[in-house]
Design an enzyme around this catalytic site. Structure first.
Site, PDB file in Angstrom:
ATOM      1  N   GLU A 218      37.063  27.006  27.470  1.00  0.00           N
ATOM      2  CA  GLU A 218      38.462  26.971  27.011  1.00  0.00           C
ATOM      3  C   GLU A 218      39.354  26.161  27.946  1.00  0.00           C
ATOM      4  O   GLU A 218      40.238  25.434  27.494  1.00  0.00           O
ATOM      5  CB  GLU A 218      38.984  28.405  26.876  1.00  0.00           C
ATOM      6  CG  GLU A 218      38.329  29.128  25.697  1.00  0.00           C
ATOM      7  CD  GLU A 218      38.628  30.623  25.655  1.00  0.00           C
ATOM      8  OE1 GLU A 218      38.445  31.285  26.698  1.00  0.00           O
ATOM      9  OE2 GLU A 218      39.057  31.106  24.597  1.00  0.00           O
TER      10      GLU A 218
ATOM     11  N   ALA B 110      35.613  33.627  32.285  1.00  0.00           N
ATOM     12  CA  ALA B 110      36.495  34.529  33.029  1.00  0.00           C
ATOM     13  C   ALA B 110      35.635  35.494  33.824  1.00  0.00           C
ATOM     14  O   ALA B 110      34.477  35.749  33.474  1.00  0.00           O
ATOM     15  CB  ALA B 110      37.385  35.287  32.053  1.00  0.00           C
TER      16      ALA B 110
ATOM     17  N   GLY C 183      35.899  31.251  29.082  1.00  0.00           N
ATOM     18  CA  GLY C 183      37.102  30.632  29.636  1.00  0.00           C
ATOM     19  C   GLY C 183      36.838  29.277  30.268  1.00  0.00           C
ATOM     20  O   GLY C 183      37.747  28.446  30.356  1.00  0.00           O
TER      21      GLY C 183
HETATM   22  N1  DAK Z   1      32.049  36.646  35.691  1.00  0.00           N
HETATM   23  C1  DAK Z   1      31.706  37.194  36.886  1.00  0.00           C
HETATM   24  N2  DAK Z   1      30.592  36.857  37.574  1.00  0.00           N
HETATM   25  C2  DAK Z   1      29.800  35.926  37.023  1.00  0.00           C
HETATM   26  C3  DAK Z   1      30.080  35.308  35.787  1.00  0.00           C
HETATM   27  C4  DAK Z   1      31.285  35.708  35.101  1.00  0.00           C
HETATM   28  N3  DAK Z   1      31.679  35.151  33.955  1.00  0.00           N
HETATM   29  N4  DAK Z   1      29.091  34.440  35.501  1.00  0.00           N
HETATM   30  C5  DAK Z   1      28.221  34.502  36.535  1.00  0.00           C
HETATM   31  N5  DAK Z   1      28.635  35.391  37.452  1.00  0.00           N
HETATM   32  C6  DAK Z   1      27.994  35.760  38.705  1.00  0.00           C
HETATM   33  C7  DAK Z   1      26.811  36.670  38.457  1.00  0.00           C
HETATM   34  O1  DAK Z   1      27.246  38.001  38.300  1.00  0.00           O
HETATM   35  C8  DAK Z   1      26.007  36.452  39.710  1.00  0.00           C
HETATM   36  O2  DAK Z   1      26.602  37.187  40.764  1.00  0.00           O
HETATM   37  P1  DAK Z   1      25.697  38.168  41.697  1.00  0.00           P
HETATM   38  O3  DAK Z   1      24.996  39.083  40.756  1.00  0.00           O
HETATM   39  O4  DAK Z   1      24.771  37.217  42.415  1.00  0.00           O
HETATM   40  O5  DAK Z   1      26.704  38.819  42.580  1.00  0.00           O
HETATM   41  C9  DAK Z   1      26.237  34.969  40.012  1.00  0.00           C
HETATM   42  O6  DAK Z   1      27.440  34.606  39.321  1.00  0.00           O
HETATM   43  C10 DAK Z   1      25.129  34.074  39.501  1.00  0.00           C
HETATM   44  O7  DAK Z   1      24.947  34.380  38.134  1.00  0.00           O
HETATM   45  P2  DAK Z   1      23.494  34.689  37.496  1.00  0.00           P
HETATM   46  O8  DAK Z   1      22.615  35.359  38.486  1.00  0.00           O
HETATM   47  O9  DAK Z   1      23.738  35.389  36.203  1.00  0.00           O
HETATM   48  O10 DAK Z   1      22.984  33.189  37.263  1.00  0.00           O
HETATM   49  P3  DAK Z   1      21.989  32.660  36.135  1.00  0.00           P
HETATM   50  O11 DAK Z   1      21.736  31.248  36.506  1.00  0.00           O
HETATM   51  O12 DAK Z   1      20.835  33.599  35.951  1.00  0.00           O
HETATM   52  O13 DAK Z   1      22.831  32.718  34.770  1.00  0.00           O
HETATM   53  C11 DAK Z   1      24.785  32.329  33.367  1.00  0.00           C
HETATM   54  C12 DAK Z   1      23.928  31.895  34.632  1.00  0.00           C
HETATM   55  C13 DAK Z   1      26.035  31.495  33.364  1.00  0.00           C
HETATM   56  C14 DAK Z   1      23.967  32.076  32.111  1.00  0.00           C
HETATM   57  C15 DAK Z   1      25.083  33.863  33.474  1.00  0.00           C
HETATM   58  O14 DAK Z   1      25.620  34.111  34.780  1.00  0.00           O
HETATM   59  C16 DAK Z   1      26.063  34.328  32.461  1.00  0.00           C
HETATM   60  O15 DAK Z   1      25.709  34.556  31.296  1.00  0.00           O
HETATM   61  N6  DAK Z   1      27.357  34.509  32.845  1.00  0.00           N
HETATM   62  C17 DAK Z   1      28.359  35.082  31.986  1.00  0.00           C
HETATM   63  C18 DAK Z   1      28.814  34.077  30.952  1.00  0.00           C
HETATM   64  C19 DAK Z   1      29.883  34.669  30.030  1.00  0.00           C
HETATM   65  O16 DAK Z   1      29.615  35.639  29.310  1.00  0.00           O
HETATM   66  N7  DAK Z   1      31.078  34.081  30.042  1.00  0.00           N
HETATM   67  C20 DAK Z   1      32.189  34.532  29.216  1.00  0.00           C
HETATM   68  C21 DAK Z   1      33.047  35.555  29.954  1.00  0.00           C
HETATM   69  S1  DAK Z   1      34.429  36.145  28.961  1.00  0.00           S
HETATM   70  C22 DAK Z   1      42.092  34.740  28.592  1.00  0.00           C
HETATM   71  C23 DAK Z   1      41.558  33.702  29.308  1.00  0.00           C
HETATM   72  C24 DAK Z   1      40.181  33.558  29.382  1.00  0.00           C
HETATM   73  C25 DAK Z   1      39.350  34.477  28.749  1.00  0.00           C
HETATM   74  C26 DAK Z   1      39.894  35.482  28.024  1.00  0.00           C
HETATM   75  C27 DAK Z   1      41.270  35.636  27.935  1.00  0.00           C
HETATM   76  N8  DAK Z   1      43.524  34.911  28.495  1.00  0.00           N
HETATM   77  C28 DAK Z   1      44.385  33.822  28.994  1.00  0.00           C
HETATM   78  C29 DAK Z   1      44.111  36.014  27.803  1.00  0.00           C
HETATM   79  C30 DAK Z   1      37.927  34.280  28.899  1.00  0.00           C
HETATM   80  C31 DAK Z   1      36.966  35.214  28.734  1.00  0.00           C
HETATM   81  C32 DAK Z   1      35.586  34.922  29.151  1.00  0.00           C
HETATM   82  O17 DAK Z   1      35.293  33.845  29.631  1.00  0.00           O
END
Ligand code: DAK
Length: 262
Positions: free
Chosen positions: A116, A70, A113
């Site tokens: 998921e 997400a 997400g």
């Molecule tokens: N959200 C927003 N931006 C993201 C992102 C994310 N999840 N993942 C990556 N980006 C963005 C980065 O901010 C960066 O943008 P800029 O800084 O260039 O503007 C760009 O994508 C490239 O990312 P990185 O520079 O970080 O790239 P790397 O190759 O170094 O790293 C990575 C890739 C995937 C390991 C890293 O970006 C990362 O850890 N991302 C976050 C992963 C994460 O924590 N995901 C879980 C998020 S919480 C629901 C439905 C769904 C959910 C909840 C409730 N309901 C229906 C109620 C879900 C929740 C989640 O998913």
């Protein structure tokens, strides 16, 4: 008649007969799922579900990222009441109402997400680079779209706990070993593999496919006795269809069935 929807964050195609393809297209954010992209995904799925020429749907991202979760930047400003009161982002139940099979073609990151939404699909074809994880714990939250439930049912408690509590990531091969995905193929082949599988499903009777998907999904919800009763009802229902008569006649007459989808 419905107006044809226009999309900004996804690409919608029909790459093979009977197959509807939805590509997530936010490359700069690694296909992070914000309210707009999730609404577009579900709207496109609903449109394919209504389209009689489509028999199965493929959902994919890019080779680098299926979806990195997400959109954290959008979630960062969202309070509990807004989350709970429902929005395009939070209403993922739209996807569970899609009657046609959905195949996730996953390469690269399938995190949070992203993992998921792949698990909410009916089948998953993974590329060798696919990486599955539920890193929500690192953000001080927990999976909110099935990560604690569908993942646990798919891979078992031990692995699910480690993924949700300690941000353990699964490689594609591990995901295969634990039963999360159907198969693992090369990066240059996973999408075509998913499209070919969708085409095969689309060549069947749509009404039989719909009732089969419905019955298999009930296995997660019902006791065995209730599930067997549910299966029987869908089975009896198919005996009222033209396609059932056609399928059996085609077998006996040694020819290909000509489905009417009724
Ligand atoms: N959200 C927003 N931006 C993201 C992102 C994310 N999840 N993942 C990556 N980006 C963005 C980065 O901010 C960066 O943008 P800029 O800084 O260039 O503007 C760009 O994508 C490239 O990312 P990185 O520079 O970080 O790239 P790397 O190759 O170094 O790293 C990575 C890739 C995937 C390991 C890293 O970006 C990362 O850890 N991302 C976050 C992963 C994460 O924590 N995901 C879980 C998020 S919480 C629901 C439905 C769904 C959910 C909840 C409730 N309901 C229906 C109620 C879900 C929740 C989640 O998913």
């Amino acid at each position: 008649m419905d107006a044809t929807p226009t999309y900004e964050m996804i690409l919608v195609e029909t790459p093979a007969e009977g197959v509807g393809l939805i590509r997530l297209n936010r490359p700069k954010a690694l296909n992070a799922l914000n309210g707009q992209i999730t609404a577009e995904i579900f709207t496109a799925m609903e449109a394919f579900d209504r389209d009689p020429t489509i028999g199965a749907i493929v959902l994919t991202g890019s080779d680098k990222a299926f979806a990195a979760g997400a959109d954290i930047k959008q979630m960062a400003d969202t309070d509990a009441v807004t989350m709970m009161s429902g929005s395009d982002f939070t209403d993922w139940s739209r996807m569970s109402r899609i009657g046609k099979p959905i195949i996730a073609a996953v390469s690269g990151y399938a995190l949070g997400g992203g993992c998921e939404i792949a698990m909410q699909c009916d089948l998953i074809i993974a590329s060798e680079t696919a990486q599955f994880g539920q890193p929500e714990i690192t953000l001080g939250i927990l999976p909110g779209a099935g990560g604690t439930q569908r993942l646990t049912r798919a891979v078992g408690k031990a692995i699910a706990m480690e993924m949700c509590l300690a941000d353990r990531r699964l490689t594609a091969q591990e995901a295969l070993q634990y039963g999360l995905v159907n198969r693992v193929v090369a990066v240059d082949a996973y999408l075509n593999e998913a499209i070919a599988l969708a085409q095969k499903i689309a060549s069947m009777s749509q009404i039989a496919v719909r009732l089969t998907k419905d019955a298999v999904n009930k296995a997660d919800e019902l006791s065995l006795t209730e599930g067997l009763q549910y299966e029987k009802k869908n089975f009896y229902l198919l005996f009222g269809t033209q396609d059932r008569q056609e399928g059996m006649s085609a077998f006996i007459e040694k020819r290909k069935a000509n489905w009417q989808h009724k």
